[in-house]
Design a protein around this motif. Structure first.
Motif, PDB file in Angstrom:
ATOM      1  N   ARG A  63      -6.144  -0.444  -2.874  1.00  0.00           N
ATOM      2  CA  ARG A  63      -6.392  -1.657  -3.670  1.00  0.00           C
ATOM      3  C   ARG A  63      -5.143  -2.533  -3.712  1.00  0.00           C
ATOM      4  NH1 ARG A  63      -9.789   1.383  -7.113  1.00  0.00           N
ATOM      5  NH2 ARG A  63      -7.999   2.034  -8.332  1.00  0.00           N
ATOM      6  N   ALA A  64      -3.995  -1.911  -3.945  1.00  0.00           N
ATOM      7  CA  ALA A  64      -2.743  -2.684  -4.043  1.00  0.00           C
ATOM      8  C   ALA A  64      -2.470  -3.427  -2.743  1.00  0.00           C
ATOM      9  CB  ALA A  64      -1.577  -1.752  -4.380  1.00  0.00           C
ATOM     10  N   GLY A  65      -2.719  -2.760  -1.602  1.00  0.00           N
ATOM     11  CA  GLY A  65      -2.443  -3.388  -0.317  1.00  0.00           C
ATOM     12  C   GLY A  65      -3.400  -4.529   0.005  1.00  0.00           C
ATOM     13  N   SER A  66      -4.636  -4.437  -0.498  1.00  0.00           N
ATOM     14  CA  SER A  66      -5.639  -5.456  -0.164  1.00  0.00           C
ATOM     15  C   SER A  66      -5.611  -6.646  -1.105  1.00  0.00           C
ATOM     16  CB  SER A  66      -7.037  -4.842  -0.205  1.00  0.00           C
ATOM     17  OG  SER A  66      -7.061  -3.632   0.483  1.00  0.00           O
ATOM     18  N   MET A  67      -4.960  -6.469  -2.265  1.00  0.00           N
ATOM     19  CA  MET A  67      -5.026  -7.520  -3.294  1.00  0.00           C
ATOM     20  C   MET A  67      -4.529  -8.893  -2.820  1.00  0.00           C
ATOM     21  SD  MET A  67      -6.567  -7.594  -5.915  1.00  0.00           S
ATOM     22  CE  MET A  67      -6.876  -5.907  -6.373  1.00  0.00           C
ATOM     23  N   GLY A 125       0.819  -1.204   0.000  1.00  0.00           N
ATOM     24  CA  GLY A 125       0.000   0.000   0.000  1.00  0.00           C
ATOM     25  C   GLY A 125       0.860   1.264   0.000  1.00  0.00           C
ATOM     26  N   LEU A 126       1.857   1.296   0.885  1.00  0.00           N
ATOM     27  CA  LEU A 126       2.708   2.489   0.967  1.00  0.00           C
ATOM     28  C   LEU A 126       3.552   2.656  -0.297  1.00  0.00           C
ATOM     29  CD1 LEU A 126       4.002   2.629   4.660  1.00  0.00           C
ATOM     30  CD2 LEU A 126       2.324   4.091   3.534  1.00  0.00           C
ATOM     31  N   ASP A 127       4.009   1.536  -0.844  1.00  0.00           N
ATOM     32  CA  ASP A 127       4.808   1.631  -2.073  1.00  0.00           C
ATOM     33  C   ASP A 127       3.961   2.190  -3.214  1.00  0.00           C
ATOM     34  OD1 ASP A 127       7.317   1.213  -3.396  1.00  0.00           O
ATOM     35  OD2 ASP A 127       6.320  -0.366  -4.526  1.00  0.00           O
ATOM     36  N   ALA A 128       2.711   1.696  -3.322  1.00  0.00           N
ATOM     37  CA  ALA A 128       1.823   2.211  -4.374  1.00  0.00           C
ATOM     38  C   ALA A 128       1.523   3.687  -4.143  1.00  0.00           C
ATOM     39  CB  ALA A 128       0.521   1.406  -4.407  1.00  0.00           C
TER      40      ALA A 128
END
Lengths: 205, 269
Positions: free
Chosen positions: B185-189, B147-150
């Protein structure tokens, strides 16, 4: 006084000047002199020192979003956050007339952003800056080479639109341009950035 | 419970598979062999050590030492969160944000499970508390790191768009909404994916472990379902907290985008 700038410091640049209601001041100087930094600092988009007052009220005394709704900065390479042109405007119907004046078809609201040319982007970003902020609209417009790369017809249309808005609303304009003829055309006062300082220039520099 | 004990040779043989990977890396000039060797070595040392550490902690059964172990795990997760960013928040902000969110999310979810569903006696029994925290924390860490990276890469990439909205009087929350959504979204995927395929494509690690240790498959499945819910809860809470905290740290009270608070670009591990 519409805009008063007192000892504004940002990176290596220091600036003090005034702008009266309805006035357009052209800002010139070599690339990298800090013209863009100055405009960004006036819009409070970067941390800065010194005082900027709009009609007597200091920028810190006004919430930043409200300040930027009055002192509106138009970047040299404007950004886009949605897929089509119309989505970037509160209502496309109110923007379409201005777009037409700048030589774009009213139907361009449905155009995808990806397919716009640089000139189309510049003209649409100018319209966006004029119609997007809440009433009474921009009190000061900070333009960073808004007509760079436009043809003469489009350039004249953009200059006329801004002049008209100044006369009608008393909006002040700080206009960065590399074009000395344009600086002479749009402004009666000229500022020059040299060695980190802002100087008044007696003629279009 | 009876299960087949492993001896050193049983571990040495499969280690050859990693050697095979390394050989392939050399042959294909991937340049991964050193990283691979270091990671494999780290894994062996860490797991062997943690085996002994857990043995001691279980014998002690002390709430203090269990708490210390939990904090060490959170600190390690926070360090990994920072290490996995292409451009982490600088000056310890990435560590602080990662540690705070991982501790709050994984800690509260684990405590909830211990106090309401599993209810060991005492509730902090390290037999339950530490493995449970480890599973939730590991997944929460992945969610927060992704999530943080995104968020940070999105803010750098979409800087012009974010500042265009700020310049028209938008608040930082509105201007950063598209990158915030993408980051969430990226973190939850990963957890959405692993829940969707659990039992179908993959038999989750804990369930597999219980079955290998002789547990009844249906009982193992129940445990796994509980764990999956806990992981989903921890990952969701941790990712939301970290991404919203990241938006806050990447901007300031004057609603400016503060990319100067990001560290230098590095290659993500």
């Amino acid at each position: 006084m519409l805009l008063s700038v007192r000892g504004l410091r940002r990176l290596h640049l220091a600036a003090s000047f005034d702008l009266v209601s309805g006035e357009c001041v052209a800002l010139r100087g070599p690339s990298g002199a800090g013209k863009t930094q100055l405009l960004r600092a006036l819009a409070d988009l970067d941390p800065n020192e010194g005082a900027v007052l709009l009609e007597g009220t200091a920028s810190e005394a006004i919430p930043a979003p409200l300040w930027r709704g009055r002192v509106v900065y138009l970047a040299a390479e404007p950004g886009w956050w949605a897929d089509t042109v119309g989505e970037h405007f509160p209502s496309w119907s109110s923007a379409a007339a201005l777009a037409e004046r700048l030589g774009l078809p009213a139907a361009c609201g449905v155009w995808p952003i990806q397919q716009l040319s640089t000139g189309e982007r510049l003209r649409l970003a100018l319209v966006r800056a004029l119609v997007s902020v809440p009433p009474p609209g921009p009190r000061v417009l900070l333009l960073d080479e808004p007509t760079a790369g436009l043809d003469e017809v489009a350039k004249a249309a953009a200059e006329a639109l801004i002049a008209e808005r100044r006369a009608a609303t008393g909006m002040g304009v700080l206009w960065v341009t590399h074009d000395a003829t344009q600086a002479g055309r749009v402004a009666r006062r000229w500022l020059l950035v040299r060695n980190g300082l802002l100087e008044e220039s007696p003629a279009p520099p | 419970m009876t299960y087949i004990q492993l001896n050193a040779l049983d571990l040495a043989l499969p280690a050859l598979l990693v050697v095979l990977n390394g050989t392939l890396s050399v042959a294909l000039q991937l340049g991964l062999e050193r990283q691979l060797a270091a990671a494999a070595l780290r894994m062996v040392v860490q797991l062997a050590l943690v085996g002994y550490v857990l043995r001691v902690l279980f014998e002690l059964g002390s709430p203090c030492w269990t708490g210390v172990a939990a904090l060490v795990m959170v600190a390690a997760a926070a360090h990994e969160i920072g290490a996995r960013q292409a451009r982490p928040l600088a000056r310890g902000r990435a560590f602080g944000l990662g540690a705070g969110c991982a501790l709050a999310a994984a800690g509260s979810v684990t405590a909830l499970a211990l106090l309401t569903q599993i209810r060991p006696e005492p509730w902090y029994d390290p037999h339950y508390a530490l493995p449970l925290l480890g599973m939730v924390l590991g997944n929460t860490m992945t969610g927060i790191a992704l999530g943080l990276d995104a968020l940070t890469t999105g803010a750098v990439r979409d800087r012009a768009a974010i500042e265009a909205r700020l310049a028209l009087g938008a608040t930082r929350q509105v201007a950063m909404l598209p990158v915030t959504r993408a980051a969430l979204r990226a973190g939850s995927m990963p957890i959405v994916n692993s829940m969707a395929v659990a039992g179908l494509v993959s038999l989750p690690g804990m369930m597999t472990g219980q079955i290998l240790a002789g547990a009844e498959p249906v009982e193992a499945a129940k445990y796994q379902i509980l764990i999956m819910f806990l992981i989903a809860g921890g990952t969701g809470l941790g990712t939301v907290a970290a991404v919203l905290g990241g938006v806050y740290l990447l901007s300031d009270g004057r609603h400016r985008l503060r990319l100067d608070r990001l560290g230098a670009r590095k290659n993500a591990a």
